[in-house]
Scaffold this motif. Structure first.
Motif, PDB file in Angstrom:
ATOM      1  N   ARG A  28       0.811  -1.224   0.000  1.00 54.05           N
ATOM      2  CA  ARG A  28       0.000   0.000   0.000  1.00 54.05           C
ATOM      3  C   ARG A  28       0.839   1.266   0.000  1.00 54.05           C
ATOM      4  O   ARG A  28       0.328   2.357  -0.265  1.00 54.05           O
ATOM      5  N   SER A  29       2.140   1.123   0.315  1.00 64.35           N
ATOM      6  CA  SER A  29       3.002   2.292   0.442  1.00 64.35           C
ATOM      7  C   SER A  29       3.548   2.779  -0.890  1.00 64.35           C
ATOM      8  O   SER A  29       4.200   3.822  -0.956  1.00 64.35           O
ATOM      9  N   ALA A  30       3.314   1.999  -1.948  1.00 61.84           N
ATOM     10  CA  ALA A  30       3.866   2.370  -3.258  1.00 61.84           C
ATOM     11  C   ALA A  30       3.165   3.609  -3.790  1.00 61.84           C
ATOM     12  O   ALA A  30       1.952   3.776  -3.654  1.00 61.84           O
ATOM     13  N   GLY A  31       3.966   4.470  -4.418  1.00 60.42           N
ATOM     14  CA  GLY A  31       3.422   5.678  -5.017  1.00 60.42           C
ATOM     15  C   GLY A  31       3.543   5.651  -6.523  1.00 60.42           C
ATOM     16  O   GLY A  31       2.605   5.338  -7.250  1.00 60.42           O
ATOM     17  N   SER A  32       4.741   5.962  -6.994  1.00 63.16           N
ATOM     18  CA  SER A  32       4.982   5.973  -8.436  1.00 63.16           C
ATOM     19  C   SER A  32       5.118   4.553  -8.970  1.00 63.16           C
ATOM     20  O   SER A  32       5.149   3.581  -8.223  1.00 63.16           O
ATOM     21  N   ALA A  33       5.223   4.468 -10.305  1.00 63.43           N
ATOM     22  CA  ALA A  33       5.355   3.163 -10.946  1.00 63.43           C
ATOM     23  C   ALA A  33       6.660   2.487 -10.542  1.00 63.43           C
ATOM     24  O   ALA A  33       6.699   1.275 -10.310  1.00 63.43           O
ATOM     25  N   TRP A  34       7.748   3.270 -10.458  1.00 60.47           N
ATOM     26  CA  TRP A  34       9.037   2.690 -10.079  1.00 60.47           C
ATOM     27  C   TRP A  34       9.020   2.206  -8.638  1.00 60.47           C
ATOM     28  O   TRP A  34       9.563   1.148  -8.311  1.00 60.47           O
ATOM     29  N   SER A  35       8.407   3.003  -7.757  1.00 60.38           N
ATOM     30  CA  SER A  35       8.330   2.568  -6.356  1.00 60.38           C
ATOM     31  C   SER A  35       7.452   1.332  -6.224  1.00 60.38           C
ATOM     32  O   SER A  35       7.685   0.491  -5.361  1.00 60.38           O
ATOM     33  N   LEU A  36       6.438   1.210  -7.103  1.00 61.67           N
ATOM     34  CA  LEU A  36       5.586   0.024  -7.073  1.00 61.67           C
ATOM     35  C   LEU A  36       6.405  -1.225  -7.380  1.00 61.67           C
ATOM     36  O   LEU A  36       6.215  -2.273  -6.747  1.00 61.67           O
ATOM     37  N   ILE A  37       7.340  -1.115  -8.330  1.00 65.83           N
ATOM     38  CA  ILE A  37       8.197  -2.258  -8.645  1.00 65.83           C
ATOM     39  C   ILE A  37       9.063  -2.628  -7.449  1.00 65.83           C
ATOM     40  O   ILE A  37       9.179  -3.800  -7.073  1.00 65.83           O
ATOM     41  N   GLY A  38       9.671  -1.603  -6.834  1.00 62.71           N
ATOM     42  CA  GLY A  38      10.527  -1.861  -5.674  1.00 62.71           C
ATOM     43  C   GLY A  38       9.766  -2.453  -4.508  1.00 62.71           C
ATOM     44  O   GLY A  38      10.197  -3.441  -3.899  1.00 62.71           O
ATOM     45  N   TYR A  39       8.614  -1.858  -4.191  1.00 60.44           N
ATOM     46  CA  TYR A  39       7.818  -2.364  -3.076  1.00 60.44           C
ATOM     47  C   TYR A  39       7.262  -3.755  -3.377  1.00 60.44           C
ATOM     48  O   TYR A  39       7.070  -4.574  -2.475  1.00 60.44           O
ATOM     49  N   SER A  40       6.980  -4.036  -4.654  1.00 59.82           N
ATOM     50  CA  SER A  40       6.493  -5.368  -5.022  1.00 59.82           C
ATOM     51  C   SER A  40       7.561  -6.422  -4.782  1.00 59.82           C
ATOM     52  O   SER A  40       7.264  -7.535  -4.341  1.00 59.82           O
ATOM     53  N   LEU A  41       8.831  -6.073  -5.061  1.00 62.17           N
ATOM     54  CA  LEU A  41       9.927  -7.002  -4.781  1.00 62.17           C
ATOM     55  C   LEU A  41      10.058  -7.255  -3.278  1.00 62.17           C
ATOM     56  O   LEU A  41      10.288  -8.384  -2.845  1.00 62.17           O
ATOM     57  N   VAL A  42       9.921  -6.187  -2.493  1.00 64.44           N
ATOM     58  CA  VAL A  42       9.970  -6.347  -1.034  1.00 64.44           C
ATOM     59  C   VAL A  42       8.793  -7.202  -0.565  1.00 64.44           C
ATOM     60  O   VAL A  42       8.940  -8.070   0.306  1.00 64.44           O
ATOM     61  N   PHE A  43       7.617  -6.968  -1.162  1.00 64.92           N
ATOM     62  CA  PHE A  43       6.432  -7.764  -0.820  1.00 64.92           C
ATOM     63  C   PHE A  43       6.679  -9.243  -1.114  1.00 64.92           C
ATOM     64  O   PHE A  43       6.359 -10.114  -0.296  1.00 64.92           O
ATOM     65  N   TRP A  44       7.250  -9.533  -2.298  1.00 67.41           N
ATOM     66  CA  TRP A  44       7.555 -10.926  -2.649  1.00 67.41           C
ATOM     67  C   TRP A  44       8.545 -11.539  -1.658  1.00 67.41           C
ATOM     68  O   TRP A  44       8.375 -12.680  -1.221  1.00 67.41           O
ATOM     69  N   ALA A  45       9.588 -10.790  -1.284  1.00 63.14           N
ATOM     70  CA  ALA A  45      10.592 -11.316  -0.355  1.00 63.14           C
ATOM     71  C   ALA A  45       9.968 -11.623   0.999  1.00 63.14           C
ATOM     72  O   ALA A  45      10.258 -12.660   1.614  1.00 63.14           O
ATOM     73  N   LEU A  46       9.099 -10.736   1.478  1.00 59.13           N
ATOM     74  CA  LEU A  46       8.440 -10.970   2.762  1.00 59.13           C
ATOM     75  C   LEU A  46       7.552 -12.216   2.707  1.00 59.13           C
ATOM     76  O   LEU A  46       7.554 -13.036   3.624  1.00 59.13           O
TER      77      LEU A  46
END
Length: 459
Positions: free
Chosen positions: A53-71
């Protein structure tokens, strides 16, 4: 013997027999441990949602999605599987290994009679390489080898459990110098006098051999792992044939239909199929030319008063990784908190109404508040140190404190707006800490703390 012709009447009880009358006990430690284990699992899932839910821009969405997958892949799903499989996966021998997450692993498809030295001699003569133990360095080595397609003949083999223990050692053969593809087999020593189910045969070792065909994602946890070839009988026969060809003294017998032939999946979700036969390698006549590789001295106890950096490292290394990681994370979190405390001391009193206080009292209140926070921080560090030494009570108190703070923090995340990167980092450190402290290895370490203390006191 003459039997009475009168029909037997079933026994009648005015009350249940004494042996089935359960006595209710208080809230045991196992129940408390399991509650914490489950609460932390839920918190990890909640935090993963917060990250997404913390993702803002498209690039941050990619980064946060990777963190989400790792968790999800390395924290939440493994713990969910561990919780569920503790209920429905049998703890007795069924011819299958078990992953550290509790999932059914590779089938047992080979038995061996002979000493550890004879196994090492036979396997090395047959062209097999002893796998490195799983460490941070060796794990990084196999990642680099798989990505760059470079050779790593001693690449580590992931741990699987049999008889409640991980394999004592494993052997492998690379294919075309590529660690992503390899033959490999794990060995476990059987308990003394333990018979195989069914025919009552007794063997000294059991093994599980499979062929890694590629690197991919686990079907059950989404972790990066090796994918095995489904026909495990081919790999089983390859191991046997390689030893028989290279070692004239070796013989083999086969226990036919040891298990029913079946199709199933291993811990990574890969399909496996077998005919159910169990070859037994007879290595008692093999002359020993290879000694058992020296075990790392990190398993032994260091001196009570380490005299060098090496002794300190040994004292740290003999503890489970979860305990060391929890202590390191607590230390990093404490240092970050202290740095922030002295850089922004007014943050502590930010929620207090100090307008009505006399002039100069604000400084006194801020100092007192800082003192209270420092005392609490020192108490947490003391509990962390006692946990590091093996105190179960300190670990449980520490878990309760950090878990409570995380429940409050998660509620704040959902009530407020998008959390800052600093808040997410702090929360992730605390979650990793309590995740490590509630692990099975940390539980086992602190449960044995009293015994170790008595042993050290007697020495």
């Amino acid at each position: 013997m003459k039997h009475s012709e009168s029909p037997r009447q079933p026994a009648q009880y005015r009350r249940p027999p004494e042996k089935v009358q359960g006595r209710r006990s208080g809230l045991g430690m196992d129940v408390v441990e399991n509650i914490f284990f489950g609460v932390v699992m839920v918190l990890i899932f909640v935090f993963a949602v917060v990250i997404l839910r913390s993702a803002g821009s498209a690039w941050s969405l990619i980064g946060y999605s990777l963190v989400f997958w790792a968790l999800m892949a390395y924290l939440a799903l493994p713990r969910l599987h561990r919780t569920l499989t503790s209920i429905y996966v049998p703890s007795y021998f069924i011819g299958r290994t078990v992953t550290p997450d509790g999932l059914l692993g590779d089938p047992v498809n080979l038995a061996v009679n002979g000493s550890a030295e004879q196994i090492h001699t036979a396997m090395k003569a047959a062209g097999w390489t002893l796998a490195d133990p799983v460490t941070l360095g060796s794990s990084w080595g196999i990642v680099k080898s798989s990505v760059t397609r470079k050779s790593y003949p001693e690449a580590p083999v992931s741990p699987l459990l049999l008889f409640g223990r991980i394999q004592e050692f494993a052997y492998q053969q690379e294919v075309d110098g590529n660690a992503a593809q390899r033959h490999h087999i794990r060995f476990w020593r059987c308990p003394e006098g333990w018979p195989l189910p069914g025919g009552g045969h007794r063997v000294q070792w059991l093994a599980a051999g499979t062929y890694d065909r590629a690197v991919g994602l686990s079907l059950f946890t989404l972790q990066v792992t090796h994918k095995i070839d489904a026909d495990i009988d081919v790999e089983r026969d390859y191991v046997v044939d390689s030893v028989l060809h290279a070692v004239p003294e070796a013989e083999v017998a086969v226990i036919e239909d040891f298990s029913t032939g079946y199709h199933s999946r291993n811990g990574g979700g890969d399909a496996v199929r077998t005919d159910g036969d169990l070859p037994v390698l007879q290595l008692e006549a093999v002359p020993v030319t290879q000694s058992v590789p020296a075990a790392s001295d990190t398993a032994g106890a260091a001196s009570a008063h380490p005299s060098s950096a090496e002794d300190v490292l040994k004292d740290v290394a003999r503890r489970p990784f979860s305990i060391v990681a929890a202590w390191a994370l607590m230390l990093v979190s404490a240092l970050a908190f202290v740095a922030d405390l002295f850089l922004h001391p007014t943050d502590i009193t930010g929620e207090m109404d100090l307008d009505g206080l006399p002039e100069g009292s604000t400084t006194v209140v801020t100092t007192l508040a800082m003192g209270v926070v420092v005392v609490m921080l020192l108490a947490i560090l003391f509990l962390a140190w006692r946990t590091f030494q093996g105190s179960q009570r300190s670990r449980l108190i520490l878990i309760a404190m950090v878990t409570l703070s995380q429940v409050v923090q998660m509620a704040a995340f959902f009530q407020g707006g998008r959390p800052s990167a600093g808040a997410l980092l702090s929360s992730s450190l605390d979650l990793l800490t309590v995740y490590a402290l509630t692990s099975l290895s940390a539980r086992a370490w602190t449960r044995g703390g009293a015994e170790r203390a008595r042993g050290e006191g007697a020495s």
